[in-house]
Scaffold this motif. Sequence first.
Motif, mmCIF file in Angstrom:
data_model
loop_
_atom_site.group_PDB
_atom_site.id
_atom_site.type_symbol
_atom_site.label_atom_id
_atom_site.label_comp_id
_atom_site.label_asym_id
_atom_site.label_seq_id
_atom_site.Cartn_x
_atom_site.Cartn_y
_atom_site.Cartn_z
ATOM 1 N N ILE A 169 0.827 -1.205 0.000
ATOM 2 C CA ILE A 169 0.000 0.000 0.000
ATOM 3 C C ILE A 169 0.861 1.255 0.000
ATOM 4 O O ILE A 169 0.438 2.327 -0.452
ATOM 5 N N GLN A 170 2.106 1.130 0.502
ATOM 6 C CA GLN A 170 3.014 2.279 0.521
ATOM 7 C C GLN A 170 3.733 2.469 -0.815
ATOM 8 O O GLN A 170 4.099 3.598 -1.167
ATOM 9 N N THR A 171 3.943 1.384 -1.538
ATOM 10 C CA THR A 171 4.723 1.468 -2.780
ATOM 11 C C THR A 171 3.852 1.343 -4.031
ATOM 12 O O THR A 171 3.804 2.243 -4.871
ATOM 13 N N ASP A 172 3.145 0.236 -4.157
ATOM 14 C CA ASP A 172 2.329 0.007 -5.360
ATOM 15 C C ASP A 172 0.977 0.704 -5.274
ATOM 16 O O ASP A 172 0.449 1.186 -6.273
ATOM 17 N N GLY A 173 0.409 0.736 -4.074
ATOM 18 C CA GLY A 173 -0.866 1.406 -3.880
ATOM 19 C C GLY A 173 -2.041 0.670 -4.493
ATOM 20 O O GLY A 173 -1.993 -0.544 -4.731
ATOM 21 N N TYR A 174 -3.104 1.412 -4.780
ATOM 22 C CA TYR A 174 -4.331 0.817 -5.313
ATOM 23 C C TYR A 174 -4.968 1.799 -6.296
ATOM 24 O O TYR A 174 -4.620 2.992 -6.350
ATOM 25 N N SER A 175 -5.915 1.296 -7.096
ATOM 26 C CA SER A 175 -6.593 2.107 -8.107
ATOM 27 C C SER A 175 -8.096 2.054 -7.867
ATOM 28 O O SER A 175 -8.630 1.041 -7.401
ATOM 29 N N ILE A 176 -8.772 3.161 -8.212
ATOM 30 C CA ILE A 176 -10.225 3.170 -8.131
ATOM 31 C C ILE A 176 -10.808 3.608 -9.476
ATOM 32 O O ILE A 176 -10.189 4.383 -10.224
ATOM 33 N N VAL A 177 -11.987 3.098 -9.785
ATOM 34 C CA VAL A 177 -12.757 3.502 -10.968
ATOM 35 C C VAL A 177 -14.164 3.832 -10.484
ATOM 36 O O VAL A 177 -14.834 2.983 -9.895
ATOM 37 N N VAL A 178 -14.590 5.066 -10.716
ATOM 38 C CA VAL A 178 -15.918 5.530 -10.294
ATOM 39 C C VAL A 178 -16.768 5.749 -11.532
ATOM 40 O O VAL A 178 -16.345 6.425 -12.482
ATOM 41 N N THR A 179 -17.970 5.182 -11.556
ATOM 42 C CA THR A 179 -18.876 5.318 -12.693
ATOM 43 C C THR A 179 -20.172 6.007 -12.261
ATOM 44 O O THR A 179 -20.461 6.136 -11.076
ATOM 45 N N GLY A 180 -20.925 6.446 -13.253
ATOM 46 C CA GLY A 180 -22.233 7.044 -12.978
ATOM 47 C C GLY A 180 -22.217 8.542 -12.780
ATOM 48 O O GLY A 180 -23.239 9.129 -12.401
ATOM 49 N N LEU A 181 -21.091 9.195 -13.065
ATOM 50 C CA LEU A 181 -21.002 10.646 -12.902
ATOM 51 C C LEU A 181 -21.475 11.355 -14.167
ATOM 52 O O LEU A 181 -21.640 10.741 -15.227
ATOM 53 N N ASP A 182 -21.663 12.666 -14.062
ATOM 54 C CA ASP A 182 -21.934 13.478 -15.243
ATOM 55 C C ASP A 182 -20.637 13.672 -16.021
ATOM 56 O O ASP A 182 -19.537 13.519 -15.473
ATOM 57 N N GLN A 183 -20.771 14.035 -17.274
ATOM 58 C CA GLN A 183 -19.584 14.302 -18.079
ATOM 59 C C GLN A 183 -18.753 15.419 -17.458
ATOM 60 O O GLN A 183 -19.278 16.482 -17.100
ATOM 61 N N PHE A 184 -17.459 15.155 -17.299
ATOM 62 C CA PHE A 184 -16.481 16.134 -16.827
ATOM 63 C C PHE A 184 -16.761 16.632 -15.399
ATOM 64 O O PHE A 184 -16.205 17.644 -14.965
ATOM 65 N N GLU A 185 -17.581 15.909 -14.661
ATOM 66 C CA GLU A 185 -17.900 16.318 -13.291
ATOM 67 C C GLU A 185 -16.683 16.135 -12.379
ATOM 68 O O GLU A 185 -15.926 15.164 -12.508
ATOM 69 N N THR A 186 -16.510 17.060 -11.441
ATOM 70 C CA THR A 186 -15.448 16.986 -10.437
ATOM 71 C C THR A 186 -16.056 16.561 -9.107
ATOM 72 O O THR A 186 -17.065 17.137 -8.669
ATOM 73 N N VAL A 187 -15.458 15.572 -8.465
ATOM 74 C CA VAL A 187 -15.959 15.067 -7.191
ATOM 75 C C VAL A 187 -14.813 15.025 -6.178
ATOM 76 O O VAL A 187 -13.634 15.037 -6.544
ATOM 77 N N GLY A 188 -15.173 14.973 -4.900
ATOM 78 C CA GLY A 188 -14.189 14.843 -3.842
ATOM 79 C C GLY A 188 -13.968 13.387 -3.481
ATOM 80 O O GLY A 188 -14.852 12.541 -3.655
ATOM 81 N N ASP A 189 -12.763 13.083 -2.980
ATOM 82 C CA ASP A 189 -12.427 11.704 -2.626
ATOM 83 C C ASP A 189 -11.563 11.723 -1.363
ATOM 84 O O ASP A 189 -10.615 12.510 -1.258
ATOM 85 N N TYR A 190 -11.911 10.865 -0.396
ATOM 86 C CA TYR A 190 -11.083 10.739 0.799
ATOM 87 C C TYR A 190 -11.221 9.326 1.363
ATOM 88 O O TYR A 190 -12.109 8.561 0.971
ATOM 89 N N VAL A 191 -10.335 8.981 2.300
ATOM 90 C CA VAL A 191 -10.262 7.627 2.860
ATOM 91 C C VAL A 191 -10.415 7.711 4.372
ATOM 92 O O VAL A 191 -9.866 8.614 5.020
ATOM 93 N N THR A 192 -11.153 6.759 4.922
ATOM 94 C CA THR A 192 -11.189 6.598 6.382
ATOM 95 C C THR A 192 -10.561 5.255 6.736
ATOM 96 O O THR A 192 -10.684 4.276 5.992
ATOM 97 N N GLY A 193 -9.857 5.230 7.891
ATOM 98 C CA GLY A 193 -9.152 4.034 8.328
ATOM 99 C C GLY A 193 -10.033 3.106 9.130
ATOM 100 O O GLY A 193 -11.241 3.324 9.293
ATOM 101 N N PRO A 194 -9.449 2.026 9.631
ATOM 102 C CA PRO A 194 -10.199 1.060 10.433
ATOM 103 C C PRO A 194 -10.860 1.684 11.667
ATOM 104 O O PRO A 194 -11.867 1.159 12.155
ATOM 105 N N ASP A 195 -10.320 2.807 12.162
ATOM 106 C CA ASP A 195 -10.902 3.460 13.335
ATOM 107 C C ASP A 195 -12.012 4.440 12.962
ATOM 108 O O ASP A 195 -12.585 5.112 13.826
ATOM 109 N N GLY A 196 -12.328 4.555 11.655
ATOM 110 C CA GLY A 196 -13.385 5.446 11.219
ATOM 111 C C GLY A 196 -12.954 6.880 11.003
ATOM 112 O O GLY A 196 -13.753 7.713 10.558
ATOM 113 N N GLU A 197 -11.701 7.200 11.299
ATOM 114 C CA GLU A 197 -11.201 8.555 11.135
ATOM 115 C C GLU A 197 -10.621 8.728 9.719
ATOM 116 O O GLU A 197 -10.127 7.785 9.118
ATOM 117 N N GLN A 198 -10.680 9.975 9.224
ATOM 118 C CA GLN A 198 -10.118 10.244 7.899
ATOM 119 C C GLN A 198 -8.620 9.994 7.919
ATOM 120 O O GLN A 198 -7.913 10.406 8.836
#
Length: 305
Positions: A169-198
């Motif tokens: 997770i520190q070196t190779d990491g991971y990828s996400i693909v999000v579908t269902g958005l409007d064309q050229f729409e900008t969205v926010g993205d963040y991660v929460t850990g096992p403790d529920g905190e960002q």
Amino acid sequence: MSQTLITRAAAIAAATALAATGILIAAPANAAGESIVLANDSIHFTENDWGAGISLTGTGFGVADGGLAQVDVGTLDGPVFTAWNSAPLDTPVESGGTIAVTGWVPDALPQLPASGLTPAVRVTYELCEGTSCEFSDTTYVYANIVIDPFVPGDPGITITPGCNTVEQIQTDGYSIVVTGLDQFETVGDYVTGPDGEQFGESTQLQADVTGTATGDFTLSGDIQLGLYTEHVVRFGGDAVDFVSGTFEVGTCVAPTPTPTPAAVVPPAPKLAETGASEAGLLTGGALTLLVAGAVLVVLRRRATA
């Protein structure tokens, strides 16, 4: 507006009923019967998306010794054509008066037309003889196209891989693909850990022409083992997740495959249970044959006595 264009306007207006087939012929009285036909996948386009581009063939272009045709795309308002593209596509007219265009992507995106406007492809050429072209006798040939409104797909998120070790997770990491958005729409993205905190900082993703956004991420710092949640949030809303998905940081042991059970061979059919052993059956059969033989001998002896 030139008199030549006004003359051709009547032919354009009379042929609008052929829009569904992608064929529209604008033939003035002195034209040679030019026509253009769009490929099936060049009739319908989605707003802001030319897809594989515009492909067409044309015949009947009255150019004796070759020449040049120009292709534009835009809208027709009665006899008036307004091009979307800033620069036309130059295409040669081959011997016999034919043209062919494959996969042309104009320099302007297709738009939903205003009421009363008809999207169309226009091919322009000048009647030529030898190397001389009469620019005062320009011919316009049109083919209608359809611009469909964009419809977002189903909302969804795919995260790969679904599990990483701390080092991965520190070196190779991971990828996400999000579908269902409007064309050229900008969205926010963040991660929460096992403790529920960002965990870490928020970022932004922008969708492409298909309403799909992608991102590649790594984690750093004090990484806990457990389940992490990826949150995608639309701006201007109530901060409720548009979509969310989870991934794990842990040992990521590959699951042990379940062995395939061996094929069961059915047992051989048994003889009917009679209370006698197989040896008894064989003995009884032999005695029967001996008795039958003795009877035959007696009968033969009696017949010769």
